[in-house]
Design a protein around this motif. Sequence first.
Motif, PDB file in Angstrom:
ATOM      1  N   GLU A   1      51.225  39.755  49.334  1.00  0.00           N
ATOM      2  CA  GLU A   1      52.247  38.737  49.148  1.00  0.00           C
ATOM      3  C   GLU A   1      52.372  38.227  47.717  1.00  0.00           C
ATOM      4  O   GLU A   1      53.339  37.559  47.378  1.00  0.00           O
ATOM      5  N   ASP A   2      51.382  38.494  46.859  1.00  0.00           N
ATOM      6  CA  ASP A   2      51.418  37.917  45.522  1.00  0.00           C
ATOM      7  C   ASP A   2      52.340  38.653  44.559  1.00  0.00           C
ATOM      8  O   ASP A   2      52.522  38.237  43.424  1.00  0.00           O
ATOM      9  N   ILE A   3      52.900  39.737  44.983  1.00  0.00           N
ATOM     10  CA  ILE A   3      53.638  40.586  44.048  1.00  0.00           C
ATOM     11  C   ILE A   3      55.137  40.350  44.156  1.00  0.00           C
ATOM     12  O   ILE A   3      55.684  40.248  45.237  1.00  0.00           O
ATOM     13  N   ASP A   4      55.770  40.293  42.998  1.00  0.00           N
ATOM     14  CA  ASP A   4      57.218  40.254  42.958  1.00  0.00           C
ATOM     15  C   ASP A   4      57.707  41.640  43.392  1.00  0.00           C
ATOM     16  O   ASP A   4      57.451  42.631  42.709  1.00  0.00           O
ATOM     17  N   PRO A   5      58.383  41.732  44.571  1.00  0.00           N
ATOM     18  CA  PRO A   5      58.727  43.065  45.101  1.00  0.00           C
ATOM     19  C   PRO A   5      59.555  43.902  44.126  1.00  0.00           C
ATOM     20  O   PRO A   5      59.453  45.120  44.095  1.00  0.00           O
ATOM     21  N   LYS A   6      60.355  43.235  43.281  1.00  0.00           N
ATOM     22  CA  LYS A   6      61.197  43.991  42.344  1.00  0.00           C
ATOM     23  C   LYS A   6      60.348  44.740  41.307  1.00  0.00           C
ATOM     24  O   LYS A   6      60.791  45.698  40.717  1.00  0.00           O
ATOM     25  N   ARG A   7      59.109  44.243  41.095  1.00  0.00           N
ATOM     26  CA  ARG A   7      58.294  44.840  40.036  1.00  0.00           C
ATOM     27  C   ARG A   7      57.015  45.449  40.606  1.00  0.00           C
ATOM     28  O   ARG A   7      56.099  45.800  39.856  1.00  0.00           O
ATOM     29  N   ALA A   8      56.969  45.575  41.946  1.00  0.00           N
ATOM     30  CA  ALA A   8      55.722  45.984  42.588  1.00  0.00           C
ATOM     31  C   ALA A   8      55.191  47.302  42.032  1.00  0.00           C
ATOM     32  O   ALA A   8      53.983  47.472  41.847  1.00  0.00           O
ATOM     33  N   ASP A   9      56.095  48.233  41.738  1.00  0.00           N
ATOM     34  CA  ASP A   9      55.634  49.550  41.303  1.00  0.00           C
ATOM     35  C   ASP A   9      55.050  49.527  39.887  1.00  0.00           C
ATOM     36  O   ASP A   9      54.442  50.487  39.442  1.00  0.00           O
ATOM     37  N   LYS A  10      55.230  48.446  39.184  1.00  0.00           N
ATOM     38  CA  LYS A  10      54.697  48.387  37.817  1.00  0.00           C
ATOM     39  C   LYS A  10      53.208  48.043  37.779  1.00  0.00           C
ATOM     40  O   LYS A  10      52.542  48.294  36.788  1.00  0.00           O
ATOM     41  N   TYR A  11      52.709  47.405  38.838  1.00  0.00           N
ATOM     42  CA  TYR A  11      51.305  47.015  38.839  1.00  0.00           C
ATOM     43  C   TYR A  11      50.441  48.216  39.202  1.00  0.00           C
ATOM     44  O   TYR A  11      50.684  48.895  40.190  1.00  0.00           O
ATOM     45  N   SER A  12      49.400  48.432  38.411  1.00  0.00           N
ATOM     46  CA  SER A  12      48.521  49.556  38.682  1.00  0.00           C
ATOM     47  C   SER A  12      47.641  49.259  39.888  1.00  0.00           C
ATOM     48  O   SER A  12      47.151  48.137  40.054  1.00  0.00           O
ATOM     49  N   LYS A  13      47.472  50.261  40.734  1.00  0.00           N
ATOM     50  CA  LYS A  13      46.611  50.086  41.926  1.00  0.00           C
ATOM     51  C   LYS A  13      45.161  50.440  41.598  1.00  0.00           C
ATOM     52  O   LYS A  13      44.298  50.436  42.472  1.00  0.00           O
ATOM     53  N   THR A  14      44.920  50.792  40.329  1.00  0.00           N
ATOM     54  CA  THR A  14      43.546  51.099  39.914  1.00  0.00           C
ATOM     55  C   THR A  14      43.254  50.381  38.599  1.00  0.00           C
ATOM     56  O   THR A  14      44.164  49.900  37.927  1.00  0.00           O
ATOM     57  N   THR A  15      41.976  50.328  38.261  1.00  0.00           N
ATOM     58  CA  THR A  15      41.595  49.804  36.944  1.00  0.00           C
ATOM     59  C   THR A  15      40.272  50.449  36.551  1.00  0.00           C
ATOM     60  O   THR A  15      39.727  51.268  37.292  1.00  0.00           O
ATOM     61  N   LYS A  16      39.782  50.087  35.381  1.00  0.00           N
ATOM     62  CA  LYS A  16      38.467  50.609  34.970  1.00  0.00           C
ATOM     63  C   LYS A  16      37.395  49.622  35.404  1.00  0.00           C
ATOM     64  O   LYS A  16      37.559  48.404  35.211  1.00  0.00           O
ATOM     65  N   GLY A  17      36.336  50.145  36.004  1.00  0.00           N
ATOM     66  CA  GLY A  17      35.290  49.237  36.454  1.00  0.00           C
ATOM     67  C   GLY A  17      34.105  49.990  37.013  1.00  0.00           C
ATOM     68  O   GLY A  17      33.840  51.137  36.636  1.00  0.00           O
ATOM     69  N   LEU A  18      33.410  49.341  37.942  1.00  0.00           N
ATOM     70  CA  LEU A  18      32.186  49.914  38.503  1.00  0.00           C
ATOM     71  C   LEU A  18      32.202  49.811  40.024  1.00  0.00           C
ATOM     72  O   LEU A  18      32.793  48.880  40.578  1.00  0.00           O
ATOM     73  N   GLN A  19      31.547  50.795  40.638  1.00  0.00           N
ATOM     74  CA  GLN A  19      31.302  50.707  42.074  1.00  0.00           C
ATOM     75  C   GLN A  19      29.892  50.144  42.232  1.00  0.00           C
ATOM     76  O   GLN A  19      28.943  50.657  41.637  1.00  0.00           O
ATOM     77  N   VAL A  20      29.754  49.062  43.002  1.00  0.00           N
ATOM     78  CA  VAL A  20      28.452  48.388  43.071  1.00  0.00           C
ATOM     79  C   VAL A  20      28.004  48.263  44.519  1.00  0.00           C
ATOM     80  O   VAL A  20      28.778  47.854  45.384  1.00  0.00           O
ATOM     81  N   LYS A  21      26.744  48.650  44.762  1.00  0.00           N
ATOM     82  CA  LYS A  21      26.180  48.498  46.114  1.00  0.00           C
ATOM     83  C   LYS A  21      25.454  47.149  46.187  1.00  0.00           C
ATOM     84  O   LYS A  21      24.617  46.838  45.340  1.00  0.00           O
ATOM     85  N   LEU A  22      25.804  46.349  47.166  1.00  0.00           N
ATOM     86  CA  LEU A  22      25.211  45.020  47.289  1.00  0.00           C
ATOM     87  C   LEU A  22      23.960  45.044  48.164  1.00  0.00           C
ATOM     88  O   LEU A  22      23.696  46.024  48.872  1.00  0.00           O
ATOM     89  N   LYS A  23      23.236  43.933  48.103  1.00  0.00           N
ATOM     90  CA  LYS A  23      21.980  43.795  48.849  1.00  0.00           C
ATOM     91  C   LYS A  23      22.169  44.016  50.350  1.00  0.00           C
ATOM     92  O   LYS A  23      21.323  44.567  51.027  1.00  0.00           O
ATOM     93  N   ASP A  24      23.329  43.611  50.870  1.00  0.00           N
ATOM     94  CA  ASP A  24      23.555  43.738  52.320  1.00  0.00           C
ATOM     95  C   ASP A  24      24.033  45.131  52.723  1.00  0.00           C
ATOM     96  O   ASP A  24      24.412  45.378  53.860  1.00  0.00           O
ATOM     97  N   GLY A  25      24.029  46.075  51.761  1.00  0.00           N
ATOM     98  CA  GLY A  25      24.408  47.453  52.060  1.00  0.00           C
ATOM     99  C   GLY A  25      25.877  47.743  51.852  1.00  0.00           C
ATOM    100  O   GLY A  25      26.294  48.906  51.854  1.00  0.00           O
ATOM    101  N   SER A  26      26.715  46.708  51.666  1.00  0.00           N
ATOM    102  CA  SER A  26      28.152  46.960  51.464  1.00  0.00           C
ATOM    103  C   SER A  26      28.421  47.387  50.022  1.00  0.00           C
ATOM    104  O   SER A  26      27.595  47.156  49.122  1.00  0.00           O
ATOM    105  N   THR A  27      29.595  48.004  49.844  1.00  0.00           N
ATOM    106  CA  THR A  27      29.974  48.482  48.511  1.00  0.00           C
ATOM    107  C   THR A  27      31.232  47.750  48.069  1.00  0.00           C
ATOM    108  O   THR A  27      32.170  47.587  48.849  1.00  0.00           O
ATOM    109  N   VAL A  28      31.234  47.328  46.806  1.00  0.00           N
ATOM    110  CA  VAL A  28      32.438  46.680  46.266  1.00  0.00           C
ATOM    111  C   VAL A  28      32.787  47.306  44.913  1.00  0.00           C
ATOM    112  O   VAL A  28      31.966  47.976  44.289  1.00  0.00           O
TER     113      VAL A  28
END
Length: 663
Positions: free
Chosen positions: A493-520
Amino acid sequence: MSTTRRDFLRNAALAGTGVGFLAFGSSALKDIIKGPFKPIPYANAAPLNMQDAEKMKVVHSLCLGCNARCGIRARVYDGMVYKVEGNPYCMSNSFWEPLPMDTPLEESFKHSGKMCLKGQSIAHYTYDPYRITVPLKRAGKRGEGKFKPISWEQLINEVVNGGIIEETGEKLPGLKMYADLYISKEEVVDAVLKHVSREFLEKWANAITKGKPVEDWKKFLEENIYKLWLPKEEAEKLPEDVKKRLIDPEMPALGPKSNFCLVVGGRVTEGRGEFLERFLYGTIGSANFLGHADVCQWPKWAGQIFAFDRPHVGPDIKSAQYVVAWGAQIAESFNPAVPVWSIFHYRRGEGDLKVVWIDPRAHNGVVAFSHRHIMPKPGEDGAIACGILRRMFETKGFDRRFLENPNLEAAKKDGEVVFSNASHLVVVAPQNHPSYRKLLRASDLGIGSENEYVVLDKATNTLKAHTQSESAYILMDEYQGAVEIPNELYQGEDIDPKRADKYSKTTKGLQVKLKDGSTVYVTTALQLLKDFVFVETVEGWAKIAGVNPKDIIATADELSFYGKKACVVSYRGPVMHTNGSITQWLIDSINMLLGNIGHKGGMIWQVGTGEKIRVGMTLVVEESLGVSNCTEHKRTTKKPLSTIKQKWRVKIHTQPKCPGSSS
Ligand code: SF4
C-alpha cells in the motif's frame, strides 16, 4: 513646491482612502467608519519634548506576538504605551550579545534592542478599538453575527451548566454534561472482559499475537485497546451505562463522549498550559487539546522528530556560511524572526552569507540578495530534496566520517556530538518476519542486548552490536561481500501505483540467520535512503518539482562544498501539504548527509538541551550543543500527570515533546 515626507505619506493615505471608496461603494465603508474606529490614542500621546519627562516610564516585559517571546521595553507616557522596542538586556533582541545585566539602566538607553515589525506594533493590540474586553454571547441565529455583552459570572455559569439563547430559544449544553459522560479506560477494559465473548476476543488476539496465547488479558487489552473493533452484536453486550458514555461502543478506543470537548490553545505559556491541561484532562476528562502549532506547522515538527527525534533544530545563523532557506519569507513567516532571522538579514545584506531561496513566491525584498532562487510547484518540494540527496550520493559529497560512526563514543572521538544510524541494519525481507521494517537487534543474533542494534564493522567485516564498532559500513553497494537481496519494502500500500515499476524489488545487502533459526535480509539505513532517491534521476526529480535540474545540481554541489558550515532550513511552505512530514524529513536528511548537526555554523538545538534523545528514524542524538534558553522544555517534558484522572487518550494530535519557544 517641495513635498515633505510627511506630506507625501498623508497624500498617499488619502489617495488610498479614495481607492477604498471606489472599490467598496459608499455605504459599506461608511458603516466601517461609523463604527468604533477612531485614531489610536497613543500615537498622539508621545511627548514632543521632554518637559513632561516625569510622566514617562519604561516598562520591561515580553512580547507574545509569536512564540519567540522576545524581551521588550515599552515607553509609557501618562499611562499609555506609545513606543515598544527591543530589550537590549535580552539575548533574543541583541544578535545573541545582550548588554551585561549590571549595565546601568541609563547607559542601556543608548542601546536599542531589535524587534520585528509585528512586535513593534503590539500597542495596537492594546488600544485596538475592536479589542474584545468583555464576554460576548450570541444574540441571534448562528452565523448572524449578533452578540451581546454578558457578565463573567453569567459566562461561567452557562459554560458549565448550559444555557439558552434568549433570542431564538435554542438550548445549549454545558461542559458539565461532558464531564458526566467520562468513562475511564480501566472501566471499559473491565466491561469488555466481562461482557464480550471470549471466543471473539481470542480470535482478535490471535491476529495480533500470531497465535501466541495471551497470559494476562487485562494487560493485553489495555495495551491493544486501540486495535479493538467490536462487531455490532458484541458491542451490544456492553452494559447500557458503558455504551451511553462511549463515543462508539463498536470502537472503544475512541474513548468517552467527554472527548467531544476540544480545547484549542494559543500561546500556551507558563501557567496557561497547566491550567488548560488540568481543566481539560482532569476535570472534563477529554483527551483533545489542539495546540497552536498543531494547526500551523505540526508537519514540520513531525518531520524533525522523524529525523532527530525532537523538533526545534535550526541553523546557527551567526556562523553558517551557506543557507538554503526553504518555504518561508523573512519578516513574514520565518520564525523566530528576531533572535535568528534578524542576524540572517544583517549578514545577507553585508554579503557575508550565501543564500539559496526555495519558494514558489518571488518576493523582491527577500530574493534580491539571494544567490539563487528556485521556485517549486507547491507541494513538490520533496522532489527537490530527493534531487539534492541523489546528487550528493552521486558525487560522494556527504560527510562519510560522520555517518560511519555507529555510536556516541565513536562519534566523540571524531569531534562529533551526535551520531547517526546510517550504518544500522534494517530488515527488508521477508515481509512476514516479525522484524520486517525494523532495525535488526543485537539480541536477535545473540551478539548483544535488545537495546543494541547491528552494524557491519569496517575493521573486521563482521556483524557487531552498534556499541562495539568504531566504524561501520553505511552503503552496502560499497561493500564487496554484499549480495543482491530481495527488498520487499516497496510492495503493497505504500507505493504510488503510477510509479510502482520504478522502485527496485532488490537491493544490496546481506542474508542473515537469526538465533531463532529464521533468515532475514538486511541492508543499511543509509542504503535505503539512497535506493529511494535513486528511483528518479536528478532531471526526473526536477521535472516533478517543476524546476531547472541545473539549480538542483548547483545547490547540491555547493552544499557539499560548504559541508558543516551549510544549513538547510525550512518552514511552513514545504510542510503544509499532505506529504509535509516526509518532505521535512527529506529536507533534514540533507543536513544529516552534511554532518552539520551540533556544529558551529550548522544545525543546532534552538531550544532546550541536555536531554538524552532516543533513536530517530535516521538520526540518533545523544548529546546536544547549541543555544540553551528554554526552561520550559524541561518543564513540559517532565510534567507529572499523576493527579490527572484521565489516563487514556485518543489525541487528535500528539504534542511535540517540546512545544517550547518557537511557534
Ligand atoms: S519575533 Fe517579533 S512577534 Fe515574535 S516575540 Fe519577537 S518581537 Fe514579538
